[in-house]
Every structure is written in C-alpha cells, then in structure tokens.
Design a protein around this motif. Structure first.
Motif, PDB file in Angstrom:
ATOM      1  N   LEU A  34       0.862  -1.183   0.000  1.00  0.00           N
ATOM      2  CA  LEU A  34       0.000   0.000   0.000  1.00  0.00           C
ATOM      3  C   LEU A  34       0.901   1.237   0.000  1.00  0.00           C
ATOM      4  O   LEU A  34       1.751   1.393   0.880  1.00  0.00           O
ATOM      5  N   ILE A  35       0.709   2.105  -0.978  1.00  0.00           N
ATOM      6  CA  ILE A  35       1.524   3.308  -1.099  1.00  0.00           C
ATOM      7  C   ILE A  35       0.623   4.534  -1.082  1.00  0.00           C
ATOM      8  O   ILE A  35      -0.243   4.688  -1.951  1.00  0.00           O
ATOM      9  N   ASP A  36       0.808   5.388  -0.109  1.00  0.00           N
ATOM     10  CA  ASP A  36       0.017   6.609   0.016  1.00  0.00           C
ATOM     11  C   ASP A  36       0.613   7.691  -0.893  1.00  0.00           C
ATOM     12  O   ASP A  36       1.780   8.073  -0.743  1.00  0.00           O
ATOM     13  N   LEU A  37      -0.193   8.190  -1.823  1.00  0.00           N
ATOM     14  CA  LEU A  37       0.275   9.186  -2.798  1.00  0.00           C
ATOM     15  C   LEU A  37      -0.185  10.601  -2.479  1.00  0.00           C
ATOM     16  O   LEU A  37      -0.118  11.482  -3.337  1.00  0.00           O
ATOM     17  N   THR A  38      -0.616  10.840  -1.250  1.00  0.00           N
ATOM     18  CA  THR A  38      -1.193  12.138  -0.919  1.00  0.00           C
ATOM     19  C   THR A  38      -0.228  13.288  -1.177  1.00  0.00           C
ATOM     20  O   THR A  38      -0.657  14.414  -1.466  1.00  0.00           O
ATOM     21  N   SER A  39       1.071  13.037  -1.104  1.00  0.00           N
ATOM     22  CA  SER A  39       2.047  14.109  -1.316  1.00  0.00           C
ATOM     23  C   SER A  39       2.107  14.572  -2.765  1.00  0.00           C
ATOM     24  O   SER A  39       2.648  15.638  -3.060  1.00  0.00           O
ATOM     25  N   LEU A  40       1.559  13.782  -3.685  1.00  0.00           N
ATOM     26  CA  LEU A  40       1.589  14.149  -5.091  1.00  0.00           C
ATOM     27  C   LEU A  40       0.401  15.037  -5.449  1.00  0.00           C
ATOM     28  O   LEU A  40      -0.698  14.869  -4.936  1.00  0.00           O
ATOM     29  N   LYS A  41       0.636  15.954  -6.361  1.00  0.00           N
ATOM     30  CA  LYS A  41      -0.405  16.891  -6.785  1.00  0.00           C
ATOM     31  C   LYS A  41      -1.381  16.217  -7.728  1.00  0.00           C
ATOM     32  O   LYS A  41      -1.001  15.490  -8.651  1.00  0.00           O
ATOM     33  N   ALA A  42      -2.668  16.438  -7.497  1.00  0.00           N
ATOM     34  CA  ALA A  42      -3.710  15.983  -8.415  1.00  0.00           C
ATOM     35  C   ALA A  42      -4.102  17.136  -9.326  1.00  0.00           C
ATOM     36  O   ALA A  42      -3.996  18.306  -8.954  1.00  0.00           O
ATOM     37  N   THR A  43      -4.558  16.811 -10.536  1.00  0.00           N
ATOM     38  CA  THR A  43      -4.921  17.852 -11.494  1.00  0.00           C
ATOM     39  C   THR A  43      -6.405  17.912 -11.784  1.00  0.00           C
ATOM     40  O   THR A  43      -6.857  18.776 -12.523  1.00  0.00           O
ATOM     41  N   ASP A  44      -7.179  16.984 -11.184  1.00  0.00           N
ATOM     42  CA  ASP A  44      -8.591  16.896 -11.528  1.00  0.00           C
ATOM     43  C   ASP A  44      -9.515  17.608 -10.551  1.00  0.00           C
ATOM     44  O   ASP A  44     -10.734  17.587 -10.704  1.00  0.00           O
ATOM     45  N   GLY A  45      -8.968  18.219  -9.504  1.00  0.00           N
ATOM     46  CA  GLY A  45      -9.784  18.963  -8.557  1.00  0.00           C
ATOM     47  C   GLY A  45     -10.386  18.132  -7.448  1.00  0.00           C
ATOM     48  O   GLY A  45     -10.884  18.683  -6.469  1.00  0.00           O
ATOM     49  N   VAL A  46     -10.351  16.794  -7.570  1.00  0.00           N
ATOM     50  CA  VAL A  46     -10.930  15.935  -6.537  1.00  0.00           C
ATOM     51  C   VAL A  46      -9.928  14.917  -6.004  1.00  0.00           C
ATOM     52  O   VAL A  46     -10.274  14.043  -5.218  1.00  0.00           O
ATOM     53  N   GLY A  47      -8.680  15.010  -6.437  1.00  0.00           N
ATOM     54  CA  GLY A  47      -7.633  14.156  -5.892  1.00  0.00           C
ATOM     55  C   GLY A  47      -7.686  12.716  -6.337  1.00  0.00           C
ATOM     56  O   GLY A  47      -7.225  11.814  -5.626  1.00  0.00           O
ATOM     57  N   HIS A  48      -8.210  12.475  -7.542  1.00  0.00           N
ATOM     58  CA  HIS A  48      -8.412  11.095  -8.000  1.00  0.00           C
ATOM     59  C   HIS A  48      -7.396  10.662  -9.057  1.00  0.00           C
ATOM     60  O   HIS A  48      -7.341   9.486  -9.416  1.00  0.00           O
ATOM     61  N   ASP A  49      -6.594  11.599  -9.575  1.00  0.00           N
ATOM     62  CA  ASP A  49      -5.675  11.247 -10.666  1.00  0.00           C
ATOM     63  C   ASP A  49      -4.206  11.437 -10.277  1.00  0.00           C
ATOM     64  O   ASP A  49      -3.359  11.732 -11.118  1.00  0.00           O
ATOM     65  N   ARG A  50      -3.898  11.243  -9.004  1.00  0.00           N
ATOM     66  CA  ARG A  50      -2.520  11.426  -8.557  1.00  0.00           C
ATOM     67  C   ARG A  50      -1.541  10.495  -9.268  1.00  0.00           C
ATOM     68  O   ARG A  50      -0.356  10.806  -9.385  1.00  0.00           O
ATOM     69  N   PHE A  51      -2.011   9.355  -9.722  1.00  0.00           N
ATOM     70  CA  PHE A  51      -1.120   8.422 -10.414  1.00  0.00           C
ATOM     71  C   PHE A  51      -0.477   9.063 -11.640  1.00  0.00           C
ATOM     72  O   PHE A  51       0.633   8.686 -12.044  1.00  0.00           O
TER      73      PHE A  51
END
Length: 375
Positions: A308-325
């Motif tokens: 399990l890898i938490d990606l919260t530190s990465l910026k999302a571009t979709d406004g809802v935090g769903h595309d951090r990958f």
C-alpha cells in the motif's frame, strides 16, 4: 420533518462539489483527436501505443462509442510528444494541431488479434515486460488513450497497451459503468491470455485506475477460478485509486490467493472522488481511501502480501484528488527498478508513504510507521 445528520450533509456537499468541479472542466475531446495528422514540424519524440477495446465502433473517422460490442477491436497508434509538454498534463490537439505544443496522432492502424500480440511481443523490454492500462469510470476512448500517452511520455516506458471498456463517459453514468465493467471481464481476460501465450512476454503489468481496478481484480479472480496458473504466473497487479468496496476486495484476495508478484495499491485517504463512490455505495469504505497510518491496515497489508503506497504528497490535477497516479509517472523507472523481480516486489510488502520531495535523490518510499512483521 426529518433533518439529515451531519455526516449525510457532508457527503451530499462532496457530491455537489464533485459535480461542480467536473462540470466546470474544459470541453471534452471528440473522436477527431484520433485522426492522424501530418504537419511539417513533427517533433522527434514519438510513442507507439497498442489498444484493445470492446466498445462499439462508430466508423473509421468517428472512433468508439459507449455501447457494448460483441468482440474486441485492436489498433495501434503512433503519437508525437510536444517539446513543450508539462508533466501530468494532457495537451489535446486543437482544430489546427500544433505538434510543438500538443500531442497529435501521426499514424493509426487496425490490427488482428494475432497482429496485436505480435506487436506487443516485439515491444517487450529486456525483462520481457508489457504494461496494460485499464481506465476508470467516466472516460471516453480518446480520453483514456491520451492519458496513456501522457503517462508514457512522463515515465519513459515503451510501447504500452490500453484496454478500453465501454464507459458511458458521463458523470451520471456510474451505475451503467459498473455494469459495463462486469460485462468486460471476459474480453479483458481474452486479451491478457492472448498476450501471455507469447513466449517473449514474461511479465504482464495490469494497471487499473479507479473502477478499472475493479475490472482488473475480477479478471485475475476469474483466471484463478479457471485454474489458469500459466497466465496468473505472469501477472503483476497495480491498482491506482481503486474503486473497490473493502469487503469485496478482501473476498477477491481470498479467492485469488498469493500472487508471484504482490499486488501494489496506490491510494490516498483524501481522494474525494472515492468519497462520493462510498456515498453512492451506501457509505461503504473504498480501498483507494485506506489510511496507511492505521495499524490494522498495516497488519492487513502484511497478512495479504500487498503493498500500500500513500500518494497524498503528489499533486492531483482533476480537482478531486483522483488522478494522482498521473503525477507519479515521472518516477516510473525508479519504481519499476524496485519491483522488477518477484523477490524485489515481495520485499516491498507493507505500507509506505510516497515522498515526492525526496524521490529524485533516493528511494521514493519511506515507511509510514513502524510495522510489526509477523511473516
């Protein structure tokens, strides 16, 4: 008169917020972005992507629709990468495409299943790996293709494969998309099994985003029930923001059993799109919103041989935090090097937090907290 409780009001506000954000996005690309163009100033950097889809064909110049086809269609796309490309960004072509500023399709070719498998086998890297991207809810064929182009351009990985299932590409199409995923299990399994039959292909990375993660897990489960160990032995499962009920996922893991390559889950407890999914599913928790700081989650990761890898530190571009990958793509080679072999992948079992600030100079992981290993 009954008033909604505080949690219900909060979730309702999340739904309204998400719809507002998505509705306010730029207009969505039409199938015209799939048409090859041949401008004089094409950049040198090109990528080739193989595609498989069970969407209905709308004709040579109209792309693929939202209805379910009776068979899988295979294609190959060559796309140029703009020198001005910004990481995690999709630069769609305009009415007058500028390849210096935008991705553009330069070649498109229909393939037979045999031609598709042969092309995939000829593109494998030194370790015999291929990657299959399975998109999530609310995606058109062209949106998924251009997302794969962005990820490929940022990651530096070669010749990926995209499987596109018949999403309605609509905010209100959540239930229909769920049905389409279930319909698509056999077709994705057919694609995976065909690729596994190629001797050059030693490993198949199945990368599912959001609802696509549910489809990936269902296919692996189905392969297990059919005793296709010849296929399962080549699979490495990666799920980004998986839109899967926690109990359903637990059941899937139980039926699948231990995999040669432990599954990797890219998650964030602040993913607001999955908060809406949870609300729509009767407020049941989603795997993509697990909290890696919870000792129970840490122990479960160890017991089930998953990472399990938490990606919260990465910026999302979709406004809802769903595309951090999508922002993770630029670190792909570092991540791939860590998990290139089964032994290396097994050594990463547990819970981790992705440290975007330090990833470029050291290991992209740091332990979320002390994990007691009972293995």
């Amino acid at each position: 008169m009954m008033f909604p409780d505080r949690s219900t009001r909060r979730l309702s506000q999340v739904v309204v917020m998400m719809v507002a954000v998505l509705s306010g996005c730029a207009s969505r690309p039409s199938a015209a972005v799939l048409d090859p163009v041949h401008p004089a100033n094409l950049p040198e950097k090109r990528i080739v992507m193989l595609t498989a889809t069970n969407r209905d064909s709308l004709g040579p110049s109209r792309g693929f629709g939202v209805n379910w086809a009776q068979s899988v269609a295979y294609q190959s796309y060559e796309m140029s990468v703009p020198p001005a490309h910004k990481p995690a960004t999709i630069e769609y072509p305009k009415d007058r495409p500028d390849p210096q500023q935008q991705f553009v399709v330069t070649r498109r070719q229909d393939l037979s299943e045999a031609g598709f498998v042969a092309a995939a086998a000829n593109s494998v890297g030194p370790d015999g790996s291929v990657q299959i991207y399975v998109h999530g809810y609310n995606n058109s064929f062209q949106e998924a293709l251009y997302r794969e182009a962005q990820v490929t351009a940022d990651s530096g990985l070669q010749d990926p494969i995209m499987f596109s299932w018949p999403s309605q590409a609509s905010i209100v199409g959540y239930v229909a998309d769920r049905d389409a995923v279930l319909y698509s299990r056999h077709d994705l399994q057919t694609v995976v099994a065909a690729l596994s039959s190629a001797k050059k292909i030693k490993r198949i990375v199945l990368f599912g985003h959001s609802m696509g993660g549910f489809l990936v897990m269902e296919v692996v489960r189905q392969l297990k029930l059919e005793h296709r160990e010849d296929v399962i032995g080549k699979l490495q499962v990666v799920l980004a923001s998986p839109d899967i009920d926690v109990d359903v996922f637990r059941s899937q893991l139980k039926e699948i059993g231990k995999l040669k390559y432990p599954p990797t889950l890219l998650i964030s407890k602040v993913d607001r799109a999955l908060a809406v999914s949870s609300f729509l599913g009767g407020e049941r928790p989603r795997v993509g919103r697990l909290d890696v700081s919870d000792p129970r989650i840490q122990q479960a990761a160890l017991e089930n041989d998953i990472t399990l890898i938490d990606l919260t530190s990465l910026k999302a571009t979709d406004g809802v935090g769903h595309d951090r990958f999508a922002s993770l793509a630029r670190f792909a080679k570092q991540l791939e090097a860590l998990d290139r072999t089964p032994a290396a992948a097994a050594s990463r079992v547990g819970t981790f937090v992705f440290d975007a600030a330090g990833a470029a100079v050291s290991s992209p992981f740091r332990l979320a907290s002390t994990v007691v290993s009972g293995k």
